[in-house]
Design an enzyme around this catalytic site. Structure first.
Site, PDB file in Angstrom:
ATOM      1  N   LYS A 280      42.216   4.080-141.632  1.00  0.00           N
ATOM      2  CA  LYS A 280      42.632   4.736-142.872  1.00  0.00           C
ATOM      3  C   LYS A 280      43.657   3.839-143.562  1.00  0.00           C
ATOM      4  CE  LYS A 280      45.454   8.621-144.635  1.00  0.00           C
ATOM      5  NZ  LYS A 280      46.084   9.937-144.371  1.00  0.00           N
ATOM      6  N   ASP A 285      50.473   7.578-150.349  1.00  0.00           N
ATOM      7  CA  ASP A 285      49.937   8.937-150.402  1.00  0.00           C
ATOM      8  C   ASP A 285      50.961   9.876-151.033  1.00  0.00           C
ATOM      9  OD1 ASP A 285      48.675  11.340-150.083  1.00  0.00           O
ATOM     10  OD2 ASP A 285      48.902  11.423-147.897  1.00  0.00           O
ATOM     11  N   LYS A 292      53.109  16.054-152.821  1.00  0.00           N
ATOM     12  CA  LYS A 292      54.026  16.277-151.706  1.00  0.00           C
ATOM     13  C   LYS A 292      55.438  16.543-152.220  1.00  0.00           C
ATOM     14  CE  LYS A 292      51.800  13.200-148.333  1.00  0.00           C
ATOM     15  NZ  LYS A 292      51.528  14.189-147.291  1.00  0.00           N
ATOM     16  N   ASP A 303      51.048   5.035-144.950  1.00  0.00           N
ATOM     17  CA  ASP A 303      49.840   5.825-144.698  1.00  0.00           C
ATOM     18  C   ASP A 303      48.597   4.942-144.551  1.00  0.00           C
ATOM     19  OD1 ASP A 303      48.782   8.309-144.172  1.00  0.00           O
ATOM     20  OD2 ASP A 303      48.378   8.804-146.276  1.00  0.00           O
ATOM     21  N   ASP A 362      45.820  16.466-150.902  1.00  0.00           N
ATOM     22  CA  ASP A 362      46.656  15.753-149.933  1.00  0.00           C
ATOM     23  C   ASP A 362      45.926  15.556-148.593  1.00  0.00           C
ATOM     24  OD1 ASP A 362      48.852  14.442-148.991  1.00  0.00           O
ATOM     25  OD2 ASP A 362      50.075  16.244-148.675  1.00  0.00           O
ATOM     26  N   GLU A 364      43.504  13.676-147.978  1.00  0.00           N
ATOM     27  CA  GLU A 364      42.691  12.605-148.558  1.00  0.00           C
ATOM     28  C   GLU A 364      42.148  11.629-147.527  1.00  0.00           C
ATOM     29  OE1 GLU A 364      45.881  12.435-148.236  1.00  0.00           O
ATOM     30  OE2 GLU A 364      46.053  10.429-147.371  1.00  0.00           O
ATOM     31  N   ARG A 366      40.810  11.994-144.632  1.00  0.00           N
ATOM     32  CA  ARG A 366      39.498  12.344-144.062  1.00  0.00           C
ATOM     33  C   ARG A 366      38.366  12.058-145.046  1.00  0.00           C
ATOM     34  NH1 ARG A 366      41.541  18.349-143.022  1.00  0.00           N
ATOM     35  NH2 ARG A 366      43.457  17.136-142.873  1.00  0.00           N
TER      36      ARG A 366
END
Ligand code: BES
Ligand code: MN
Ligand code: ZN
Length: 514
Positions: A280, A285, A292, A303, A362, A364, A366
């Protein structure tokens, strides 16, 4: 960074300056050859210092004597290695870190490792592990500091490890150097700020692996559109930065060369199938429209730790010329709120054909992994896929920073990962998957939804990924707790850990080479 430390191995002798390091167990005696070398005045000074400090020889504790009598060294450092029974379990990488942490400002360090306290290994492999630990301890990410503390200005530290067979240690060290470089590369990628390391720059850094013989292919947005990675592209659509997918291939298997790792190895024998690692790479993010809270949002530059680990691992494998065919694929995006950003309620069609209802922008990571996992199993038919992702805050609640969450459809792969984890002290802890958890992410309007709510957050995220692996042996490592914000350890003083490079290199070395 990596250039801070130069390690070499030599026959035992006393240094003309710098720090001289000896190891001592809880019996508080020096090995006889060490005692002989340093002489009675220095040995007496150690005995007095031991008494004065109530030094007990506990593992990674230490004692320092400045201007030691009878020696040219400027300091004599004693590092504890604990009781005889503990020594069979000694983590030599950690011990190396502890040694370097005890030498203060010394610019040259000599460690007498040719004869240690009883029960301590002092072979070439152990010596090379010590060197790796020192290298990792010396890493610092300070390229953006324009004012450096005075004592750091002078730069390099020279380390000499005294061993019985310097040549054998040097040989064992070469593979460790490759691994150390891989870990530090991963750390640097994670530490870099998000205005510098956007998806395009990340892809350029991954392309540097070509120098080591890795084939690197960069897929830009036009190509991703054409392939149909709409779930991944949906995450990036709110950002001014373009998304990228990078495919890295190391063809190191004997004879395998060009054969294995080729597209759709149909009919290929099991031995020729490549192993695949997926990361990933969310370069920042913000959460997107489901934005967030601002507290610690700056940490979300990390991230992309999963993708950083994959690049670091590919570096390690190529630099040590691992006899394996390995594929690394990373999905690089930035998740931002914007007029063009995806919305909660959107339905996107993934590469697999499955439709996904966006509940929370959020969740994201996956979405990125769904398309990359499907792509990798479809194109490369790998022996297994292992993905790494800073996927859920929930894994921190479950496991803290001590273990990564491990999820898998394959018990044998889990066993191998667990033993590599024990060997490298990069811990993993398996969490369950089941049909009942899977049901939680059924969607009212599409095939699947991207959030199952608060309960079992790490598990439902893994269940989501499982829908995109198509029966390929697969393991998912949720590294939100282990990849960054690391607690200080003997081998890492910084924020990014480079977690996973050593673990996966070990997995490959133990089971997939030769
Ligand atoms: N990148 C985060 C997870 C994360 C949190 C990593 C803390 C490192 C430290 C991920 O994209 C995320 O936001 N996950 C959500 C999922 C939820 C919306 C279903 C989370 O964990 O809250
Ligand atoms: Mn997120
Ligand atoms: Zn994320």
């Amino acid at each position: 960074m990596s250039e801070r430390l130069k390690v070499s191995f030599a026959a035992p002798s006393l240094p003309a300056s710098g720090a001289l390091v000896v190891l001592m167990g809880d019996d508080l005696t020096l090995p006889s050859s060490v005692h002989e070398m340093i002489g009675k005045p220095a040995a007496d000074a150690i005995a007095r210092a031991v008494a004065a400090e109530s030094f007990k020889g506990k593992a990674s504790s230490g004692l320092s004597i400045l201007a030691p009598p009878g020696l040219q060294a400027s300091r004599l450092v004693v590092v504890g290695v604990g009781g005889a029974s503990e020594r069979a379990e000694t983590d030599y990488v950690g011990l190396g870190g502890a040694v370097l942490g005890r030498v203060g400002k010394s610019k040259s360090v000599t460690l007498l490792f040719h004869e240690g306290p009883a029960g301590l290994r002092n072979d070439a492999e152990a010596a090379a592990d010590l060197a790796l630990g020192m290298t990792l301890r010396a890493y610092a990410f300070d390229k953006y500091k324009t004012k450096k503390p005075d004592d750091e200005a002078a730069g390099e530290v020279d380390v000499v490890i005294a061993v019985a067979d310097p040549k054998a240690a040097g040989k064992a060290h070469r593979a460790r150097e490759a691994i150390g470089e891989g870990v530090m590369l991963a750390r640097t990628l994670v530490n870099e700020p998000p205005n510098v390391l956007d998806p395009e720059e990340f892809a350029r850094r991954a392309a540097q692996l070509e120098k080591l013989g890795v084939e690197v292919e960069i897929l830009d947005e036009k190509k991703l559109e054409k392939i149909g990675m709409r779930a991944l592209l949906a995450v990036g659509q709110g950002s001014r930065k373009e998304s990228r997918v990078v495919v890295m291939r190391w063809n190191g298997a004997k004879g395998g060369g060009k054969e294995a790792g080729k597209d759709a190895g149909k009919g290929a024998k099991d031995g020729a199938k490549p192993v695949a690692f997926i990361g990933k790479g969310v370069c920042f993010d913000s959460g997107g429209i489901s934005i967030k809270p601002s507290a610690s949002m700056e940490d979300m530059k990390g991230d992309m730790a999963g993708a950083a680990c994959v690049v670091g691992l590919m570096h390690a494998l190529a630099a040590r010329k691992a006899k394996v065919n390995a594929i690394g694929v990373i999905g690089l995006v930035e998740n931002m709120p914007d007029g063009n950003a995806q919305r909660p309620g959107d339905i996107v069609r993934s590469l697999s054909g499955q439709t996904i209802e966006i509940i929370n922008t959020d969740a994201e990571g996956r979405l990125v992994l769904a398309d990359v996992l499907w792509y990798v199993q479809d194109r490369f038919k790998p022996a297994f896929m292992i993905d790494l992702a800073t996927l859920t805050g929930a894994v921190l609640v479950a496991l803290g920073q001590e273990n990564a969450g491990l999820f898998s459809n394959d018990d044998a792969l889990c066993e191998k990962l667990s033993s590599a984890a024990k060997a490298t002290k990069e811990g993993v802890w398996r969490l369950p998957l089941s049909a009942a958890y899977d049901k939680i992410i059924d969607s009212k309007f599409a095939d699947v939804k991207n959030s199952g709510g608060r309960h079992a957050g790490s598990i439902t995220a893994a269940q989501f990924l499982k829908r995109f692996v198509n029966d390929t042996p697969w393991a998912h490592l949720d590294i939100a707790g282990t990849g960054m914000g690391s607690p200080q350890s003997e081998t890492n003083r910084g924020w990014a850990s480079g977690w996973g490079v050593r673990l996966l290199d070990r997995l490959v070395a133990d089971h997939y080479e030769g």
